[in-house]
Design a protein around this motif. Structure first.
Motif, mmCIF file in Angstrom:
data_model
loop_
_atom_site.group_PDB
_atom_site.id
_atom_site.type_symbol
_atom_site.label_atom_id
_atom_site.label_comp_id
_atom_site.label_asym_id
_atom_site.label_seq_id
_atom_site.Cartn_x
_atom_site.Cartn_y
_atom_site.Cartn_z
ATOM 1 N N PHE A 84 0.875 -1.174 0.000
ATOM 2 C CA PHE A 84 0.000 0.000 0.000
ATOM 3 C C PHE A 84 0.911 1.222 0.000
ATOM 4 N N CYS A 85 1.153 1.776 -1.207
ATOM 5 C CA CYS A 85 2.073 2.905 -1.364
ATOM 6 C C CYS A 85 1.246 4.185 -1.319
ATOM 7 N N GLU A 86 1.190 4.793 -0.158
ATOM 8 C CA GLU A 86 0.284 5.935 0.042
ATOM 9 C C GLU A 86 0.730 6.670 1.308
ATOM 10 N N ARG A 87 0.450 7.969 1.338
ATOM 11 C CA ARG A 87 0.697 8.707 2.580
ATOM 12 C C ARG A 87 -0.116 8.045 3.701
ATOM 13 N N GLY A 88 0.506 7.829 4.867
ATOM 14 C CA GLY A 88 -0.165 7.120 5.951
ATOM 15 C C GLY A 88 0.078 5.619 5.909
ATOM 16 N N ALA A 89 0.710 5.149 4.818
ATOM 17 C CA ALA A 89 1.041 3.717 4.714
ATOM 18 C C ALA A 89 2.550 3.601 4.440
ATOM 19 N N PHE A 90 2.969 3.321 3.200
ATOM 20 C CA PHE A 90 4.383 3.138 2.897
ATOM 21 C C PHE A 90 4.838 4.076 1.786
ATOM 22 N N GLY A 91 6.042 4.614 1.933
ATOM 23 C CA GLY A 91 6.631 5.494 0.932
ATOM 24 C C GLY A 91 7.212 4.688 -0.228
ATOM 25 N N ARG B 226 2.445 -6.447 -7.465
ATOM 26 C CA ARG B 226 1.290 -5.603 -7.747
ATOM 27 C C ARG B 226 1.290 -4.534 -6.661
ATOM 28 N N ILE B 227 0.512 -3.478 -6.825
ATOM 29 C CA ILE B 227 0.668 -2.343 -5.910
ATOM 30 C C ILE B 227 -0.650 -1.589 -5.741
ATOM 31 N N HIS B 228 -0.885 -1.098 -4.524
ATOM 32 C CA HIS B 228 -1.954 -0.121 -4.261
ATOM 33 C C HIS B 228 -1.337 1.268 -4.458
ATOM 34 N N ALA B 229 -1.871 2.047 -5.391
ATOM 35 C CA ALA B 229 -1.264 3.354 -5.652
ATOM 36 C C ALA B 229 -2.307 4.363 -6.111
ATOM 37 N N GLY B 230 -2.112 5.624 -5.707
ATOM 38 C CA GLY B 230 -2.955 6.712 -6.191
ATOM 39 C C GLY B 230 -4.386 6.654 -5.694
ATOM 40 N N GLN B 231 -4.606 6.114 -4.503
ATOM 41 C CA GLN B 231 -5.978 6.070 -3.981
ATOM 42 C C GLN B 231 -6.407 7.417 -3.409
ATOM 43 N N LEU B 232 -5.511 8.040 -2.652
ATOM 44 C CA LEU B 232 -5.901 9.234 -1.898
ATOM 45 C C LEU B 232 -5.335 10.517 -2.484
ATOM 46 N N GLU B 233 -4.235 10.395 -3.233
ATOM 47 C CA GLU B 233 -3.606 11.562 -3.863
ATOM 48 C C GLU B 233 -2.604 11.039 -4.892
ATOM 49 N N PRO B 234 -2.151 11.894 -5.818
ATOM 50 C CA PRO B 234 -1.123 11.430 -6.760
ATOM 51 C C PRO B 234 0.159 11.102 -6.001
#
Ligand SMILES: [Zn+2]
Length: 391
Positions: A199-206, A225-233
């Motif tokens: 989960f590559c996201e602010r609040g998760a992993f950089g 595979r990756i979680h990306a761009g859910q909350l912001e670019p």
């Protein structure tokens, strides 16, 4: 059991025939023959060959079974109060995952297995014949290992998501947690898993942490595979392309460079409109991706926090209504697109040689999935050539 089965008088057979860039395709007034676990023949009903048994579709539509390439099904507890509060105005935060982590750690294997089987059956009743299942609510070596082991009981598409969120006992020390995820936790989980996710996201992993996790997984034979761009670019989508990830998931917030990178790669953009529905965020811009030539998949993101739906028909309806995908594009993305996102060539299509995973709707065309939202239209499901008991 009969050696061959003819399904005849199909009003509309969605084949997604490969070729023409693998686009949505149908045969009207069609028939299909199943032999063993494979599709043996498709074509016009008038030219259908004889078979040992016959099902009369009476003008109904037949589609490939849905391929749900993104789901979090191993968990305990539920978060309806958090959902209600969010709908009343509180913002979504990635840290909400932690309450599910606490419940999952406290659960027995039998409780987790029961929840997993309940959701798998729920998916089948709604026409999903292939699904991916992630860990990520254990976040200890023991709890992640049992999560992937339980997932492997119900699907071959098991994803190790130790890097879902930093657990509370590692607060302020994500580097030490990433070492655990890339070391002993990976050692315990790799044998049960096909995929590695982060989960590559602010609040998760950089992005550097995400690269470390995916690279470590790849070195153990897992596919990224990756979680990306859910909350912001962010940099997650380009990392996915850099590492030839099968899929970048969410893609709600994308820069022009992200779209260009996806368009010139084999990485699928997996859109998860249930998460936008459940968090009241703007939907991803599917048209921008499709028009740029990006391969798009639709999946449920089924999880107890942001998207507690197991329904691919619901996601198809959202994609058509709110993301301006055509009905054909949405059905393709929910079947063949999901298969691409799992690097599977045997599902998502109904052509000779494909796995006989198919659904019959109580409707004459695929468009009814969006035209009649919320209505249980899946009348019958065949999985590997066998008619499923929908209970
Ligand atoms: Zn997810």
């Amino acid at each position: 059991m009969a050696a061959s089965l003819l399904i005849t008088r199909i009003g509309e057979l969605v084949t997604n025939a490969p070729g023409e860039a693998g686009r949505f395709a149908v045969i009207d007034d069609a028939a299909l023959v199943i032999e063993g676990d494979r599709v043996a023949w498709t074509g016009s009903s008038a030219r259908a060959p004889a078979a040992d048994a016959v099902v009369d579709a009476a003008g109904r539509a037949v589609l490939p079974g849905f391929v749900d390439s993104h789901a979090h099904l191993v968990f305990a507890g539920e978060r309806s109060a958090e959902f209600a509060a969010r709908m009343a105005g509180q913002p979504y935060q990635a840290g909400g995952i932690r309450s599910t982590v606490a419940a999952t750690r406290a659960a027995t294997d039998a409780q987790l297995r029961a929840g997993l089987h309940r959701l798998a059956q729920e998916m089948l009743r709604q026409g999903t014949t292939t699904f991916e299942c992630k860990s990520g609510y254990g976040l200890t070596v023991t709890d992640e290992e049992r999560s992937v082991a339980l997932a492997a009981e119900v699907t071959p598409e098991v994803t190790y998501l130790g890097a879902h969120v930093v657990p509370p006992e590692f607060d302020g020390d994500s580097a030490r947690y990433v070492d655990l995820v890339c070391g002993p936790m990976l050692d315990a989980c790799a044998a049960h898993s096909r995929w590695v996710d982060v989960f590559c996201e602010r609040g998760a992993f950089g992005v550097d942490e995400a690269r470390a996790v995916l690279t470590a997984g790849r070195a153990r034979g897992l596919l990224p595979r990756i979680h990306a761009g859910q909350l912001e670019p962010g940099p997650g989508v380009r990392l996915a392309v850099e590492l030839d990830a099968a899929s970048a998931d969410h893609c709600t917030f994308l820069t022009p460079a992200d779209v260009d990178a996806l368009a010139s790669s084999a990485t699928v953009a997996t859109l998860l409109p249930g998460a936008e529905f459940g968090t009241r965020q703007p939907y991803p811009d599917a048209r921008r991706l499709l028009d740029a030539g990006v391969v798009v998949a639709l999946a449920t993101d089924c999880n107890p926090g942001s998207s507690y739906t197991s329904s691919m028909p619901f996601c198809v309806a959202l994609a058509v209504r709110d993301m301006r995908m055509t009905t054909g594009e949405a059905v393709w993305a929910a079947t063949a697109g999901g298969a691409r996102a799992l690097r599977r060539t045997d599902v998502g299509y109904l052509v000779p040689g494909a796995r006989a995973d198919l659904i019959m709707l109580d409707a004459p065309s695929h468009a009814y999935l969006a035209y009649r939202p919320g209505v249980p239209l899946v009348r019958a499901v065949w999985q590997g050539g066998r008619r499923a008991d929908l209970g």
